[in-house]
Structures are given as C-alpha cells and as structure tokens.
Design a protein around this motif. Structure first.
Motif, PDB file in Angstrom:
ATOM      1  N   HIS A   1       0.831  -1.204   0.000  1.00 39.31           N
ATOM      2  CA  HIS A   1       0.000   0.000   0.000  1.00 39.31           C
ATOM      3  C   HIS A   1       0.867   1.255   0.000  1.00 39.31           C
ATOM      4  N   VAL A   2       0.253   2.343  -0.394  1.00 41.81           N
ATOM      5  CA  VAL A   2       0.911   3.642  -0.365  1.00 41.81           C
ATOM      6  C   VAL A   2      -0.161   4.695  -0.124  1.00 41.81           C
ATOM      7  N   ILE A   3       0.218   5.761   0.560  1.00 34.98           N
ATOM      8  CA  ILE A   3      -0.698   6.870   0.835  1.00 34.98           C
ATOM      9  C   ILE A   3      -0.294   8.065  -0.013  1.00 34.98           C
ATOM     10  N   LEU A   4      -1.251   8.584  -0.752  1.00 34.79           N
ATOM     11  CA  LEU A   4      -1.028   9.781  -1.564  1.00 34.79           C
ATOM     12  C   LEU A   4      -1.800  10.925  -0.910  1.00 34.79           C
ATOM     13  N   SER A   5      -1.095  11.690  -0.101  1.00 35.23           N
ATOM     14  CA  SER A   5      -1.719  12.812   0.596  1.00 35.23           C
ATOM     15  C   SER A   5      -1.968  13.959  -0.370  1.00 35.23           C
ATOM     16  N   LYS A   6      -2.740  14.933   0.085  1.00 35.64           N
ATOM     17  CA  LYS A   6      -2.996  16.102  -0.753  1.00 35.64           C
ATOM     18  C   LYS A   6      -1.691  16.846  -1.053  1.00 35.64           C
ATOM     19  N   ASP A   7      -0.767  16.822  -0.099  1.00 38.21           N
ATOM     20  CA  ASP A   7       0.529  17.471  -0.320  1.00 38.21           C
ATOM     21  C   ASP A   7       1.304  16.775  -1.437  1.00 38.21           C
ATOM     22  N   ILE A   8       1.256  15.448  -1.448  1.00 40.31           N
ATOM     23  CA  ILE A   8       1.950  14.698  -2.503  1.00 40.31           C
ATOM     24  C   ILE A   8       1.310  14.975  -3.858  1.00 40.31           C
ATOM     25  N   LEU A   9      -0.017  14.960  -3.900  1.00 41.62           N
ATOM     26  CA  LEU A   9      -0.715  15.230  -5.161  1.00 41.62           C
ATOM     27  C   LEU A   9      -0.385  16.639  -5.668  1.00 41.62           C
ATOM     28  N   GLU A  10      -0.319  17.572  -4.734  1.00 45.22           N
ATOM     29  CA  GLU A  10       0.019  18.942  -5.123  1.00 45.22           C
ATOM     30  C   GLU A  10       1.463  19.028  -5.610  1.00 45.22           C
ATOM     31  N   LYS A  11       2.354  18.312  -4.947  1.00 47.62           N
ATOM     32  CA  LYS A  11       3.770  18.327  -5.336  1.00 47.62           C
ATOM     33  C   LYS A  11       3.952  17.846  -6.768  1.00 47.62           C
ATOM     34  N   TYR A  12       3.230  16.801  -7.136  1.00 43.52           N
ATOM     35  CA  TYR A  12       3.383  16.243  -8.478  1.00 43.52           C
ATOM     36  C   TYR A  12       2.330  16.765  -9.456  1.00 43.52           C
ATOM     37  N   GLN A  13       1.490  17.683  -8.971  1.00 44.83           N
ATOM     38  CA  GLN A  13       0.456  18.316  -9.804  1.00 44.83           C
ATOM     39  C   GLN A  13      -0.431  17.268 -10.481  1.00 44.83           C
ATOM     40  N   VAL A  14      -0.935  16.355  -9.650  1.00 42.60           N
ATOM     41  CA  VAL A  14      -1.813  15.281 -10.108  1.00 42.60           C
ATOM     42  C   VAL A  14      -3.125  15.374  -9.333  1.00 42.60           C
ATOM     43  N   THR A  15      -4.252  15.231 -10.006  1.00 35.53           N
ATOM     44  CA  THR A  15      -5.548  15.262  -9.340  1.00 35.53           C
ATOM     45  C   THR A  15      -5.895  13.872  -8.815  1.00 35.53           C
ATOM     46  N   SER A  16      -6.856  13.829  -7.917  1.00 34.91           N
ATOM     47  CA  SER A  16      -7.310  12.544  -7.379  1.00 34.91           C
ATOM     48  C   SER A  16      -7.808  11.640  -8.497  1.00 34.91           C
ATOM     49  N   MET A  17      -8.544  12.214  -9.444  1.00 37.31           N
ATOM     50  CA  MET A  17      -9.082  11.423 -10.542  1.00 37.31           C
ATOM     51  C   MET A  17      -7.966  10.820 -11.392  1.00 37.31           C
ATOM     52  N   GLU A  18      -6.884  11.568 -11.565  1.00 39.63           N
ATOM     53  CA  GLU A  18      -5.775  11.103 -12.409  1.00 39.63           C
ATOM     54  C   GLU A  18      -4.999   9.953 -11.778  1.00 39.63           C
ATOM     55  N   THR A  19      -5.180   9.709 -10.478  1.00 46.29           N
ATOM     56  CA  THR A  19      -4.457   8.609  -9.839  1.00 46.29           C
ATOM     57  C   THR A  19      -4.914   7.241 -10.344  1.00 46.29           C
TER      58      THR A  19
ATOM     59  N   ASP B   1     -10.706  16.054  -0.395  1.00 45.63           N
ATOM     60  CA  ASP B   1     -11.073  17.157   0.492  1.00 45.63           C
ATOM     61  C   ASP B   1     -11.733  16.697   1.786  1.00 45.63           C
ATOM     62  N   ASP B   2     -12.650  15.730   1.685  1.00 51.51           N
ATOM     63  CA  ASP B   2     -13.396  15.336   2.875  1.00 51.51           C
ATOM     64  C   ASP B   2     -13.410  13.833   3.123  1.00 51.51           C
ATOM     65  N   SER B   3     -12.563  13.093   2.427  1.00 53.28           N
ATOM     66  CA  SER B   3     -12.518  11.638   2.601  1.00 53.28           C
ATOM     67  C   SER B   3     -11.227  11.084   2.013  1.00 53.28           C
ATOM     68  N   ILE B   4     -11.039   9.763   2.179  1.00 53.10           N
ATOM     69  CA  ILE B   4      -9.881   9.071   1.623  1.00 53.10           C
ATOM     70  C   ILE B   4     -10.393   8.059   0.601  1.00 53.10           C
ATOM     71  N   ARG B   5     -10.031   8.231  -0.618  1.00 49.00           N
ATOM     72  CA  ARG B   5     -10.433   7.300  -1.661  1.00 49.00           C
ATOM     73  C   ARG B   5      -9.465   6.119  -1.685  1.00 49.00           C
ATOM     74  N   VAL B   6     -10.008   4.909  -1.769  1.00 46.30           N
ATOM     75  CA  VAL B   6      -9.180   3.703  -1.772  1.00 46.30           C
ATOM     76  C   VAL B   6      -9.317   3.001  -3.119  1.00 46.30           C
ATOM     77  N   ARG B   7      -8.203   2.848  -3.795  1.00 44.85           N
ATOM     78  CA  ARG B   7      -8.152   2.052  -5.030  1.00 44.85           C
ATOM     79  C   ARG B   7      -7.585   0.699  -4.640  1.00 44.85           C
ATOM     80  N   LEU B   8      -8.402  -0.342  -4.753  1.00 39.97           N
ATOM     81  CA  LEU B   8      -8.073  -1.652  -4.191  1.00 39.97           C
ATOM     82  C   LEU B   8      -8.021  -2.715  -5.284  1.00 39.97           C
TER      83      LEU B   8
END
Length: 310
Positions: A215-233, A256-263
């Motif tokens: 597993h890996v956690i992609l925080s909002k800070d990480i997404l912002e660092k790599y300029q990737v949206t949640s949908m693009e993950t 913004d208000d939850s943690i999305r899990v891709r399983l």
C-alpha cells in the motif's frame, strides 16, 4: 429475457438518457457512449443523450451532453456499468419514466425497473455489444471503437481473468470495423510526465507486508507536489501489482473530505472488504472510501488477514 425486454423498451421510447458511474473509466464511457451510438445508428428518429461528470482523460472517447431537467420527463433512463445507485453520475436518473440497469458488477443494489446484470462478462461494453447482436442491430465504426475501448480497458488489454473466449470473439468482430486502434491505445495508455514522476514516488515509498499486502498513501501534499488530481491517480493503480510477492494492494488518495481507496488483488477476494467501507466492485478490483487517514491502519490489517487466509 432481459435483453429482449431492454430492446422493447428502447424501441418504445422517443427520449433516452444514458448514465454511468462517477469517476468514470474506459468501460463506463465505452458502454454508455457505445450504446448511444448503436441506438442512434439503428433508430435515427430517437433523441438519445449521455450525461455525467466529464473526465478530461477520456475526452478522446466522447463528450457528455448538456441536458435540461425537462428531458427526463417521460424518458427511458439506462444506467450502464454502475453497481449501486449512490454511484450513478447525475442523480437525475431517478426522474426518468423507466430505468434500466445494465452491469457486470455483483448485483448488491438491484435498482431499476429492468435489470440485466451478468457478472461473468468482462465488461459492460461486452454486454452492450451482446445486446446489439441479440437485437440484430447494425454496428457503426464509432460504436465499435467505443465498445472495443471499453473492453480493452476493463480487461487490462485482455490480461485479466475476466477475459473469456466470448470476449476475444467479440473483440475480433469489433476490430473488423474502421477505427484507429493505434490511436485508441495511445490515448488510453499515454503517461504524462507528472504521472511518471508520481509512479517513481510510489515505488520509492511503497510498503509490503509479510502476507503480500502492498500500500501507499497519496496525501494532498503529494498530489500537489506532483500536480496530479485525485481522478488522475487511476493511471497509477497497477504500479504496485507489478512488484514480486504482492498479492493485494491499496492506494489511499486523500481528497477534500474523505480518503479514496483504489483496491486490487491477484487472488484474495476484496470486494467484501470494500463494501465495509462505503464501496464495492469486483472480487479482484474494487474501490472504497475512508473517513480519514486514521482508518488506514485498520483497513490494511483487515486486508492482511484476508491475504493470510488465502
């Protein structure tokens, strides 16, 4: 027979609105828009619309229609590739006169006036093509391209266990139509520089347990660092599965208000775990939603137990 009933409904209505699930993938777009093209091609007098949130990644396949509320009055609504009502993109689907569900996910939420759910199918795009064959509809080049793209997407280019001899048979028929398969593959599997760099981050920060859970956690800070949206993950969901010894994996994406899990899984059944966390899907490919990052450890512990028992 559901297919016969669906065709009769399509023939009976003048207005048809086609939906699919939120956070769409190629099968969602392919089945939804492929069905639209088939209906228009065979019943040109009908008004057919596709609705739902747009995903720029899938713009090459189709664009959604801007549909006012009044269109739903006395309209046939068809929901493709959507397991439960909460995941229908554009909740106005409930305002239609009659609702049809066409899907290949487990039918835990049996909504709709007419349902055709076949979990043995590789994709909903495969089901839509099967529907067209049963109705003796003529298939257009555009419809063939959309349905083929949907099948390719949901089978992982025919590598997933859901791929059957029927899947290959239908794909062989679809490629006889005139569309650019090279362009289709390039658009579906192209990788932006930002996504490529995020993949590098994932591989450098991955966790692997003794039971084979990664597993890996992609925080909002990480997404912002790599300029990737949640949908693009969605483009990185397969990265962890390539690691030797991994049998199941999860990518936790902070929104913004939850943690999305891709399983995902290579064998252990995971959709029941996903259902515990406001999600679901296929036995080996599911999604879930956590309230916050504090739930990650408990989720991984449960996934570990599933893999240990496998």
């Amino acid at each position: 027979m559901s297919k016969t009933e669906i065709v009769k409904k399509i023939e009976a209505f003048k207005k048809i609105v086609i939906h699919r699930h939120v956070r769409p993938d190629p099968d969602a777009y392919g089945s939804q828009n492929g069905l639209k093209e088939l209906i228009i091609h065979n019943y040109p007098e009908k008004a057919v619309f596709v609705v739902g949130e747009e995903d720029p990644y899938l713009d090459f396949m189709a664009k959604m229609d801007d549909v006012p509320d009044e269109v739903f009055e006395d309209a046939l609504v068809i929901v493709c590739d959507t397991a439960n009502q909460a995941r229908v993109s554009d909740q106005r689907y409930a305002n239609g006169h009659t609702i049809i569900k066409i899907d290949h996910h487990p039918n835990h939420d049996a909504f709709g006036d007419v349902q055709w759910v076949d979990t043995s199918a590789s994709s909903t795009s495969e089901l839509v093509y099967e529907l067209s064959k049963s109705a003796n509809w003529k298939c257009s080049d555009k419809a063939a391209s959309l349905l083929y793209g949907g099948i390719v997407g949901d089978t992982g280019r025919f590598l997933f266990p859901s791929t059957t001899d029927k899947t290959f048979h239908y794909a062989a028929e679809l490629v006889t139509y005139k569309f650019d398969r090279t362009y289709l593959y390039e658009e579906m599997y192209k990788t932006s520089l930002n996504i490529a760099r995020l993949k590098g981050h994932i591989l450098q920060n991955v966790h692997v347990s003794k039971s084979g859970v990664s597993h890996v956690i992609l925080s909002k800070d990480i997404l912002e660092k790599y300029q990737v949206t949640s949908m693009e993950t969605s483009a990185v969901v397969g990265v962890l599965g390539d690691i030797e010894g991994v049998v199941a994996w999860a990518i936790f994406v902070e929104e913004d208000d939850s943690i999305r899990v891709r399983l995902r899984s290579k064998g252990p059944i995971i959709n029941e775990l996903a259902a515990e966390y406001n999600g679901g899907g296929h036995p080996l490919a599911s999604g879930a939603t956590l309230e916050n990052l504090a739930e990650v450890d408990t989720f991984i512990a449960k996934l570990d137990k599933i893999c240990e028992a496998y």
